[in-house]
Design an enzyme around this catalytic site. Structure first.
Site, short mmCIF file in Angstrom:
data_model
loop_
_atom_site.label_atom_id
_atom_site.label_comp_id
_atom_site.label_asym_id
_atom_site.label_seq_id
_atom_site.Cartn_x
_atom_site.Cartn_y
_atom_site.Cartn_z
N VAL A 71 23.75 25.98 -12.45
CA VAL A 71 23.83 24.72 -11.50
C VAL A 71 25.00 24.25 -11.66
O VAL A 71 25.06 23.35 -13.23
CB VAL A 71 22.26 24.93 -11.91
CG1 VAL A 71 21.63 25.00 -11.23
CG2 VAL A 71 22.32 24.26 -13.21
N ASP A 72 25.03 23.54 -10.79
CA ASP A 72 25.69 22.02 -10.26
C ASP A 72 24.80 21.31 -11.37
O ASP A 72 24.00 21.34 -11.21
CB ASP A 72 26.49 21.88 -9.49
CG ASP A 72 27.71 20.88 -9.40
OD1 ASP A 72 28.48 20.50 -10.67
OD2 ASP A 72 27.16 19.90 -8.42
N LYS A 73 25.35 19.48 -11.92
CA LYS A 73 25.41 18.61 -11.87
C LYS A 73 25.10 17.92 -10.95
O LYS A 73 23.85 17.44 -10.69
CB LYS A 73 25.45 18.32 -13.51
CG LYS A 73 25.24 16.73 -14.06
CD LYS A 73 25.46 16.10 -15.31
CE LYS A 73 26.72 15.44 -14.85
NZ LYS A 73 26.74 13.95 -13.85
N THR A 74 25.54 16.95 -10.79
CA THR A 74 25.77 16.05 -9.56
C THR A 74 24.83 16.81 -8.23
O THR A 74 25.70 17.80 -7.46
CB THR A 74 27.34 15.33 -9.90
OG1 THR A 74 27.91 15.02 -10.67
CG2 THR A 74 27.28 14.27 -8.78
#
Length: 642
Positions: A335-338
């Site tokens: 997963v990406d954070k932002t």
């Protein structure tokens, strides 16, 4: 069209007529008590010796009715078989056709009628239940609005939704369907977006908020600027995507199709050999009937249609059967954070002044001036705060040079302004005498994203931006593990301290920080080399290379993105993170049903084969059991719709 017309022109007409003829044959046979009517049979029938079980004296009217039943039910089957042969395909229809014609030639009219009647009934039931499994698509089509109220020549006019023009103002009143994709220009209201995102709770809409065609107003009054009409709406794209997805084949289905192309001729050869060896024509014809791979052929597509339809109803778009099958094997979710774990709406939280001759307003002014020409998502909160405090940049922004993974360099008012991380200072030979790196580290440890600001060769301060964690991020991670995922990995371009703070809050143990887009791609590829099936969740922009490399690319909040709907392997229409584990669980359930259906289909054929050679299984009984197995696999797949 009336219900009677629909029935007459529908799939039930043929089996109904055939069934009536079969019943009439039995009734007449009982009424006549077996009385002979020799005039009904042509003499050549008996002279040719093909009527083995009847004599000219015992050819009854009831036999003729049974023969008619077989012809009525079998006509379409034979036509389909011949068309398939012309296309060099040997299918189930050919097996049934040969068996029915053979039964007629040896005078076994009841078996011929029973086989063709049951096969026709099976086809009609398959069509009816397959339509049921496509109910989610029918529901999507049903929510498409028919009319729209637009402002033309200063007046409200009700017109067909298809006639709304781009840029027109559409009025959405309480209880009405939104007829277009658009942007609210005036008014407030609550919109039920369940048909798009799968969320049942209405969403409050006001000026500048997006709305989607097919959603329903639950209160208020909105004026909407039409930005998407007709086939250009999100609803139309979803319908198109679901249609394509439900028709797409999974790997298992492709294998079954290839298997059937060899299996069907194999059954015909087996029947021929059995007939020649035993001298029993009935045995050979029975083998043709019970060898029909109907349940096997339909076992996969019916599960795929039901699974994808169920997902679409819940606001989850799955691109096709292949991706549904792959999603069931996912072992790692990256997963990406932002914008994924966080809301994607960062705000400026800190302005740290490190130069003795400057104040907060000076640091903020220089930072905003540098970010004015930047497209980075963290630029917006800095600019908004500077404008709100009266120190926003004036005029056209200066030139901006992005330095990947480090920050930006801007030419502002003839001065060079740097805003980024310590590596950017090092690259440009700026010494950190003011302790900017230490200040940045402290801010990052608190879960904020720090950016050092330097003008010419001097560090003047640090600004920090924070993005609020989504409320359901932690629960999503927990549910992914509960769904059988081995591990959840965070891939982010943010600093390690910020990433670790988010990871600690969400329960993600493996973190890869300060990554460039190509670094994310490498991280995904490395996980795949380790034997994992990887799903990548991101916004589809900076994460595009990783999304393309992953086994499954997942787009979040795809309702407003035409590109995401068309290109993502799985598109979550809303911003609800819990839809991700739901999609994986549904994929696992669907694949489980596919396997169950294959076992049911193969077991039925094996049991019938044993029954034929052991004695006791006739053509009609074999076809009855065969059609029963077809219905069982369909009903089993329909459980996915619950």
């Amino acid at each position: 069209m009336s219900r009677l017309q629909q029935w007459v022109t529908g799939k039930w007409l043929v089996p109904a007529l055939s069934g009536i003829l079969i019943v009439a044959s039995f009734v007449l046979d009982k009424a006549l008590g077996g009385a002979a009517n020799p005039s009904l049979a042509p003499q050549w029938w008996f002279d040719a010796g093909v009527h083995a079980t009847h004599s000219a004296e015992s050819f009854l009217l009831s036999d003729l009715l049974m023969l008619a039943a077989a012809v009525v039910a079998g006509y379409d089957i034979v036509v389909k078989a011949l068309r398939a042969l012309v296309a060099r395909m040997i299918g189930i229809d050919l097996l049934v056709s040969v068996a029915a014609i053979g039964a007629i030639l040896i005078g076994n009219f009841w078996e011929a009628a029973a086989v063709t009647f049951l096969f026709a009934v099976g086809h009609a039931l398959e069509a009816a239940t397959l339509n049921k499994t496509r109910s989610a698509l029918a529901e999507l089509v049903a929510v498409a609005p028919d009319t729209a109220i637009v402002m033309r020549d200063g007046e409200q006019q009700e017109i067909p939704a298809s006639q709304v023009r781009m840029g027109e103002i559409v009025l959405v009143k309480n209880g009405a369907k939104v007829p277009v994709d658009g942007q609210v220009v005036s008014g407030t209201g609550a919109i039920d977006e369940a048909s798009i995102t799968g969320e049942s709770i209405p969403v409050e809409k006001s000026k500048s908020d997006p709305v989607f065609a097919g959603t329903i107003s639950r209160g208020g009054f909105l004026q909407v600027l039409a930005t998407g009409i007709g086939a250009d709406t999100t609803l139309a794209r979803i319908i198109h995507r679901v249609e394509e997805a439900q028709d797409a084949k999974a790997r298992t289905q492709s294998f079954i199709d290839r298997f059937s192309t060899w299996y069907t001729p194999g059954v015909m050869v087996l029947a021929l050999v059995a007939g020649l060896v035993s001298g029993n024509v009935v045995l050979a014809l029975t083998l043709l009937v019970i060898g029909c791979p109907g349940a096997l052929v339909i076992s996969i597509p019916v599960a795929i249609v039901a699974g994808i339809g169920r997902a679409a109803r819940n606001g989850i778009l799955i691109k096709g059967g292949e991706f549904l099958e792959t999603a069931a094997k996912i072992s790692v979710v990256a997963v990406d954070k932002t914008g994924t774990l966080t809301e994607g709406r960062p705000q400026l939280t800190d302005v740290v002044v490190l130069h003795p001759s400057m104040g907060r307003a000076d640091v903020l002014r220089w930072a905003a001036a540098a970010e004015a020409g930047s497209e980075h998502p963290l630029a917006r909160p800095i600019l908004d705060t500077a404008i709100a405090e009266g120190v926003g940049p004036d005029g056209i922004p200066g030139s901006v040079t992005p330095v990947p993974g480090k920050g930006i360099v801007s030419d502002t008012d003839g001065r060079r302004v740097l805003i980024g991380n310590p590596a950017l200072l090092e690259q440009y030979g700026i010494s950190d005498d003011a302790g900017a790196a230490e200040a940045a580290r402290a801010l990052a440890a608190a879960g904020k994203t720090p950016m050092i600001v330097a003008v010419d060769q001097q560090v003047i301060g640090v600004v920090a931006v924070a993005d609020r964690l989504r409320e359901d991020a932690k629960e999503m991670v927990a549910r992914l593990y509960a769904a059988g995922i081995d591990k959840v990995v965070m891939l982010t371009g943010d600093t390690r301290l910020v990433a670790e703070a988010v990871g600690k809050a969400t329960g993600i143990g493996e973190i890869h920080a300060s990554l460039l887009p190509e670094d994310k791609l490498d991280a995904v590829a490395k996980l795949q080399r380790e034997g994992h099936v990887v799903a990548m969740v991101g916004d589809g922009v900076n994460d595009a290379p990783a999304l393309a490399t992953a086994n499954i690319g997942v787009a979040m909040g795809a309702a407003g993105s035409a590109v995401a709907v068309e290109t993502a392997d799985i598109a979550l229409m809303g911003d609800n993170l819990l839809k991700l584990p739901e999609a994986i669980r549904l994929a696992k359930r669907t694949v489980g049903v596919m396997r169950q259906n294959i076992i049911i289909a193969l077991a039925t054929v094996v049991v019938l084969l044993v029954g034929v050679f052991a004695g006791g299984v006739t053509m009609s009984l074999g076809m009855l059991v065969h059609e029963g197995s077809v219905l069982i696999v369909i009903l089993n797949a329909m459980r996915l719709l619950r």
